[in-house]
Design an enzyme around this catalytic site. Sequence first.
Site, PDB file in Angstrom:
ATOM      1  CG  ASN A 172      -8.343   4.887   3.318  1.00  0.00           C
ATOM      2  OD1 ASN A 172      -7.297   4.889   2.690  1.00  0.00           O
ATOM      3  ND2 ASN A 172      -8.657   3.891   4.124  1.00  0.00           N
ATOM      4  N   GLY A 179      -4.657  -4.663   5.580  1.00  0.00           N
ATOM      5  CA  GLY A 179      -3.610  -4.461   6.588  1.00  0.00           C
ATOM      6  C   GLY A 179      -3.826  -3.187   7.367  1.00  0.00           C
ATOM      7  CG  ASP A 218      -8.103   2.223   0.366  1.00  0.00           C
ATOM      8  OD1 ASP A 218      -7.609   1.584   1.319  1.00  0.00           O
ATOM      9  OD2 ASP A 218      -9.244   2.736   0.402  1.00  0.00           O
ATOM     10  CG  ASP A 265     -10.911  -1.192   4.487  1.00  0.00           C
ATOM     11  OD1 ASP A 265      -9.757  -0.760   4.288  1.00  0.00           O
ATOM     12  OD2 ASP A 265     -11.307  -1.558   5.615  1.00  0.00           O
ATOM     13  CE  LYS A 276      -4.896  -0.059   0.199  1.00  0.00           C
ATOM     14  NZ  LYS A 276      -5.676  -0.914   1.133  1.00  0.00           N
ATOM     15  CG  LEU A 277      -1.256   3.731  -6.787  1.00  0.00           C
ATOM     16  CD1 LEU A 277      -1.410   4.486  -8.113  1.00  0.00           C
ATOM     17  CD2 LEU A 277       0.171   3.829  -6.258  1.00  0.00           C
ATOM     18  CE  LYS A 278      -4.159   3.585   2.078  1.00  0.00           C
ATOM     19  NZ  LYS A 278      -5.410   2.968   2.539  1.00  0.00           N
ATOM     20  CB  SER A 297      -0.900  -0.002   1.233  1.00  0.00           C
ATOM     21  OG  SER A 297      -1.732   1.133   1.233  1.00  0.00           O
ATOM     22  CE  LYS A 356      -7.930  -2.816   6.272  1.00  0.00           C
ATOM     23  NZ  LYS A 356      -8.004  -1.356   6.404  1.00  0.00           N
ATOM     24  CD  GLU A 394      -9.093  -0.983   0.174  1.00  0.00           C
ATOM     25  OE1 GLU A 394      -8.054  -1.134  -0.529  1.00  0.00           O
ATOM     26  OE2 GLU A 394      -9.086  -1.134   1.404  1.00  0.00           O
TER      27      GLU A 394
HETATM   28  C1  NPQ Z   1      -6.611   0.600   4.464  1.00  0.00           C
HETATM   29  N1  NPQ Z   1      -4.380   0.128   5.422  1.00  0.00           N
HETATM   30  O1  NPQ Z   1      -6.567  -0.390   3.768  1.00  0.00           O
HETATM   31  C2  NPQ Z   1      -5.629   0.812   5.613  1.00  0.00           C
HETATM   32  C3  NPQ Z   1      -5.449   2.278   5.895  1.00  0.00           C
HETATM   33  C4  NPQ Z   1      -4.511   2.610   6.992  1.00  0.00           C
HETATM   34  C5  NPQ Z   1      -2.330  -0.662   4.453  1.00  0.00           C
HETATM   35  O2  NPQ Z   1      -3.689   0.976   3.479  1.00  0.00           O
HETATM   36  C6  NPQ Z   1      -1.803   3.377  11.147  1.00  0.00           C
HETATM   37  C7  NPQ Z   1      -2.563   2.270  11.380  1.00  0.00           C
HETATM   38  C8  NPQ Z   1      -1.880   4.013   9.939  1.00  0.00           C
HETATM   39  C9  NPQ Z   1      -3.437   1.789  10.405  1.00  0.00           C
HETATM   40  C10 NPQ Z   1      -2.848   4.172   7.728  1.00  0.00           C
HETATM   41  C11 NPQ Z   1      -3.511   0.217   4.387  1.00  0.00           C
HETATM   42  C12 NPQ Z   1      -2.754   3.543   8.949  1.00  0.00           C
HETATM   43  C13 NPQ Z   1      -3.544   2.432   9.173  1.00  0.00           C
HETATM   44  C14 NPQ Z   1      -3.702   3.702   6.766  1.00  0.00           C
HETATM   45  C15 NPQ Z   1      -4.429   1.965   8.186  1.00  0.00           C
HETATM   46  O3  NPQ Z   1      -7.500   1.446   4.319  1.00  0.00           O
HETATM   47 MG    MG Z   2      -8.727   0.378   2.830  1.00  0.00          MG
END
Ligand code: NPQ
Ligand code: MG
Length: 369
Positions: free
Chosen positions: A192, A292, A190, A240, A162-164, A136, A264, A215
Site C-alpha cells: 500500500n 477489494g 501488499d 493497485d 495476501k499479507l499486508k 487479505s 478496482k 502489490e
Molecule cells: C488494497 N484492500 O488492496 C485494499 C486496502 C484496503 C482488501 O486489502 C476500508 C475500506 C478499509 C477499504 C483497508 C484490501 C480498507 C480498505 C484496506 C481498503 O490495497
Molecule cells: Mg492493494
Amino acid sequence: MKLGSVELLRLKMPLVSPFRTSFGVQTGRDVLVVVAHTTDGVTGYGECVALADPVYNEEYVDGAAQVLARYLVPAVLAEPDLTAAKVADLTEGIVGHRMAKAALELAVLDAQLRTVGMSLTDYFGGVRERVDVGVSVGITETVEQLVDVVGEYRAQGYRRVKLKIQPGFDIAPVAAVREAFGSDLALQVDGNTAYRAKDLALLTELDAFGLLLIEQPFEHDAHGLHAELAARCITPICLDESLTTAANTAAAIRAGACSIVNIKAGRMGGYLEARRTHDVATALDTPVWCGGMLETGLGRAANLALASLPGFTLPGDISASERYYAEDITEPFLLVDGQVAVPQGPGLGVTVREDVLREVLTSRETVSA
Ligand code: NPQ
Ligand code: MG
C-alpha cells in the site's frame, strides 16, 4: 430511462475484526450507498468505496457525498435518456472524484439492467459462474498471531492469501507464513505505497518466498521505481493505487512498472472503465485480478460479475461476506471450495435486506431533479 430522484445513504458498518494496513487501522466502514430511482419505479444501487479518511487515495466519503449531491447527481438527473454509458460523459466536467463517479454509474447501471432483466455478469460477457477468491490479511502485533490468522483462513478454504506488509513488518512475517504452510500456499503481499527507494534491496529479498506478486510497494506515481524493482525481482510486480484508467494501466504495463494488474472499479471511476482496463490488459497479455475495498454485498456482487470476465485469472480480494461483516445489507456471499458464486439475477442480482439497512443507516439525503 430517466431518473426521478437519487438518494445518498450513509451506513455505519462495524468490521468483525480490526484491519491494519500500512495506512492505519480500520475497525469499521462509513459506507456511502447511492440509490437511483427511475421514473418507471425501478431502483438501482451503487456503493462508494471511498474510506472515511483520504488515506488510501485522495478521496474520502464525506467529500464523495458532497460532490455527488452538488455536481454529479444533478448532471445525470437532467438527462432525459440516461444510460450507464453516458454517466462518464455527463460528469467529465468534474475533475477526479472517481470513487464518487463509480458509485453513481453503478446505481444507474443496476437500474438500467433491472429494467431490462439482464444480469451484470451477462452484460459484461462473463464466462464463469463461480470465481476463485483470496483473502487479505492485515498486519498483526506478532508474527505468531499472523500465522494463526492465516491458518484459520486456510482452514476455511481460501485459494490465496495476501499479507499486508510495511517497513519493519515484511521479511520476517512472510518467511514465517511460508515456513508454516509450505510452498503450495498461494501467497502474495501488499505494501500500500509504504516503501521508498531506500527499500529496493530489502524488497528484492521477497524473491526468496515464491510469491505470486508484490502489490504496490511504492507511491502512486513511482512508475520508475516499480520498473526498477521489477527489473531486479523474479516476483511479478502488481499495481493497485497507481492505476486509475485503462490508458494509464496500459502505460504502466508498457513502462515495465507492472506485469499483473489489480483492477478496482471504484479506483478507476466505474465498472465500465474497469471492463475496458480488463480488455486492454488482456490485449497486452497481462493477467488481472479483482481488488477489494471491504465492500458490502452491493459492491461485492458487482466485483463478482467483473471477476467473471475471462482475463481475471488470479483469485481476487472478493472474500465471503463474513470475512468483514457479521451482518451485511444483502444475503451473505459464502465461500464454497475456495470459490464464491457469481449472482445471476437482474442487475447486481442481490436484494437489500431492509431490516439490516434500518439498523446501520445513519443518514439519508434525497437529491431531486
Ligand atoms: C488494497 N484492500 O488492496 C485494499 C486496502 C484496503 C482488501 O486489502 C476500508 C475500506 C478499509 C477499504 C483497508 C484490501 C480498507 C480498505 C484496506 C481498503 O490495497
Ligand atoms: Mg492493494
